[in-house]
Design a protein around this motif. Structure first.
Motif, mmCIF file in Angstrom:
data_model
loop_
_atom_site.group_PDB
_atom_site.id
_atom_site.type_symbol
_atom_site.label_atom_id
_atom_site.label_comp_id
_atom_site.label_asym_id
_atom_site.label_seq_id
_atom_site.Cartn_x
_atom_site.Cartn_y
_atom_site.Cartn_z
ATOM 1 N N ASP A 13 0.834 -1.191 0.000
ATOM 2 C CA ASP A 13 0.000 0.000 0.000
ATOM 3 C C ASP A 13 0.877 1.252 0.000
ATOM 4 O OD1 ASP A 13 -2.261 1.573 0.074
ATOM 5 O OD2 ASP A 13 -2.413 1.511 2.255
ATOM 6 N N ASN A 54 -9.686 1.347 -2.948
ATOM 7 C CA ASN A 54 -10.388 0.123 -2.539
ATOM 8 C C ASN A 54 -11.853 0.235 -2.945
ATOM 9 O OD1 ASN A 54 -11.429 -2.143 -1.347
ATOM 10 N ND2 ASN A 54 -11.043 -1.482 0.762
ATOM 11 N N ASN A 55 -12.226 -0.465 -4.009
ATOM 12 C CA ASN A 55 -13.598 -0.386 -4.501
ATOM 13 C C ASN A 55 -14.619 -1.016 -3.564
ATOM 14 O OD1 ASN A 55 -13.101 1.069 -6.768
ATOM 15 N ND2 ASN A 55 -13.480 -0.568 -8.224
ATOM 16 N N ASN A 56 -14.165 -1.771 -2.587
ATOM 17 C CA ASN A 56 -15.084 -2.406 -1.650
ATOM 18 C C ASN A 56 -15.532 -1.460 -0.544
ATOM 19 O OD1 ASN A 56 -15.062 -4.945 -2.926
ATOM 20 N ND2 ASN A 56 -13.086 -5.416 -1.974
ATOM 21 N N ASN A 57 -14.974 -0.250 -0.523
ATOM 22 C CA ASN A 57 -15.360 0.734 0.482
ATOM 23 C C ASN A 57 -16.660 1.406 0.037
ATOM 24 O OD1 ASN A 57 -15.613 2.762 2.360
ATOM 25 N ND2 ASN A 57 -13.527 3.553 2.109
#
Length: 210
Positions: A13, A54-57
């Motif tokens: 990251d 982060n597309n899951n956020n």
């Protein structure tokens, strides 16, 4: 000048490359050629690294909404309030994307008021132990909407703001440098601030289904 160089190969990251007024985040790739009985050669180049969001956020894809109301004047010379409600469709935007800012204005004063919109970049520089910092605000874009006439209520308007393609993406994972963005909507003294996230279209992926 602050300079943050990533050296931990176990970390994935990394903050994105950035060139600022008081410091930079830089990545270099060095290749060395060792030949028996010959002088060694070394080649170094600077890399432009872009961190993925982060597309899951789910928070990044949820609408943002804010309201504010201000009464102008003082004592015996008080006028009616100026108020606004603004909404964004989401929080995350990529470079070059057009942001639709949906606004509802009310102007209970006797004077026409002009709504304004700004895109502001905030650069925060920290010392290594974070005991001190230096903050720089930079206005990247400024727009005005149609004037809201006197004694007008619930005036709906949409203001379109295009994110500059040259804008650096948001940086929040660096110990000495943070780059943030704010969309500021105002009608006279009534102001609403929206913190947004900028990411690169190179890493643009479809948001998760809501």
């Amino acid at each position: 000048m602050l300079r943050d160089n990533a050296t931990n190969s176990q970390a994935f990251d990394f903050p994105s490359s950035f060139q600022g007024v008081h410091g930079k985040i830089a990545y270099t790739l060095t290749v060395s050629i060792h030949r028996p009985w010959h002088l060694s050669k070394e080649f170094t180049t600077e890399l432009n690294f872009v961190n993925c969001i982060n597309n899951n956020n789910q928070e990044l894809w949820a609408p943002l909404r804010g309201s504010n109301s201000v009464t102008l004047g003082c004592l015996w010379c008080v006028s009616g309030p100026v108020s606004l409600t603004a909404t964004l469709e989401k929080k995350a935007f990529f470079q070059g994307e057009t942001v639709k800012v949906m606004c509802l204005f009310s102007n209970a004063t006797s004077t026409s008021r002009t709504p304004k919109l700004k895109l502001v970049q905030k650069q925060s520089y920290f010392t290594a132990n974070r005991t001190s910092q230096r903050i720089l605000h930079k206005s990247l874009l400024s727009l005005t909407g149609e004037p809201v006439v006197a004694y007008a209520y619930n005036v709906y308007t949409e203001i379109m703001l295009t994110i500059p393609s040259s804008a650096a993406i948001t940086i929040s994972n660096c110990s000495i440098l943070v780059v943030e963005y704010i969309i500021e909507v105002s009608l006279r003294s009534a102001t609403v601030l929206f913190p947004i996230i900028l990411y690169s279209p190179v890493n643009a992926r479809q948001p998760p289904l809501m």
